[in-house]
Write a protein that holds these residues in place. Structure first.
Motif, short mmCIF file in Angstrom:
data_model
loop_
_atom_site.label_atom_id
_atom_site.label_comp_id
_atom_site.label_asym_id
_atom_site.label_seq_id
_atom_site.Cartn_x
_atom_site.Cartn_y
_atom_site.Cartn_z
N UNK A 273 0.87 -1.17 0.00
CA UNK A 273 0.00 0.00 0.00
C UNK A 273 0.91 1.22 0.00
N UNK A 274 0.63 2.14 -0.89
CA UNK A 274 1.41 3.37 -0.96
C UNK A 274 0.43 4.52 -0.82
N UNK B 129 3.61 -5.61 3.57
CA UNK B 129 3.16 -6.61 4.55
C UNK B 129 2.61 -5.94 5.81
N UNK B 130 1.82 -4.89 5.56
CA UNK B 130 1.14 -4.12 6.61
C UNK B 130 2.08 -3.38 7.57
N UNK B 131 3.32 -3.22 7.16
CA UNK B 131 4.30 -2.50 7.97
C UNK B 131 4.79 -1.29 7.17
N UNK C 261 12.89 -4.80 3.88
CA UNK C 261 11.98 -5.52 4.77
C UNK C 261 12.66 -6.78 5.31
N UNK C 262 13.35 -7.48 4.42
CA UNK C 262 14.00 -8.74 4.81
C UNK C 262 15.35 -8.55 5.51
N UNK C 263 16.06 -7.50 5.11
CA UNK C 263 17.40 -7.27 5.65
C UNK C 263 17.56 -5.82 6.13
N UNK C 264 16.82 -5.42 7.14
CA UNK C 264 16.88 -4.02 7.58
C UNK C 264 18.27 -3.60 8.08
#
Length: 178
Positions: free
Chosen positions: A64-65, A79-81, A140-143
């Protein structure tokens, strides 16, 4: 002095045309940005956000943007974050201005110059939208790798591609290509 002007004429012509084009396009872009209120997101950045969303939805991402309520950036919710934002500097217009300035300063035939600029701008735009989509997923995967991904890897990729386009232009299409 005249001897040096004649000797370095191609270089001086390149530099003059490059900076004149760069300054002109930058002023046009700044004038465009001045049409928007400080809390508004400009149209190009909105368009980039729409295309990032489209690309990510093609791969089934929960994306969502939306416009931030008080400032001039787009919030990217993956992913809702919410953890990524798209600001005016993310729309690649500054890279496009640099690209166009270089191509014009090494201009070739009128048709090939216009075609290459249009192709290059479209290519850079698409690459930039893909870059933002990939960056969103990777952050998201590797902050913990945010600095490397955002500050090193992805700028290296986009500027590297622009550099390759310049090499292709000079060697294949410019008036200096032989």
């Amino acid at each position: 002095m005249k001897k040096y002007l004649v000797q370095y004429k191609p270089f001086l012509l390149f530099i003059s045309i490059f900076f004149a084009t760069y300054i002109f396009l930058t002023l046009v872009y700044k004038s465009y940005l001045n049409l928007f209120e400080p809390s508004e997101v400009d149209g190009i950045t909105n368009l980039v956000g729409d295309h990032v969303k489209y690309i990510m939805q093609l791969f089934g991402a929960d994306i969502r943007i939306q416009k931030n309520v008080s400032e001039s950036f787009l919030e990217v919710w993956y992913n809702k974050v919410y953890f990524v934002r798209i600001v005016e500097g993310c729309n690649a217009v500054s890279i496009v201005i640099l690209f166009i300035s270089f191509v014009i300063s090494f201009s070739g035939k009128w048709k090939s110059t216009v075609f290459f600029i249009l192709f290059g701008v479209l290519f850079i735009y698409i690459l930039n939208a893909i870059r933002i989509a990939l960056l969103t997923v990777l952050l998201f995967r590797f902050p913990e790798n945010q600095q490397f991904l955002h500050g090193v890897l992805f700028p290296l990729i986009i500027y590297g591609v622009v550099f390759i386009l310049w090499i292709i232009w000079v060697n294949k299409f410019s008036k200096y290509a032989k």
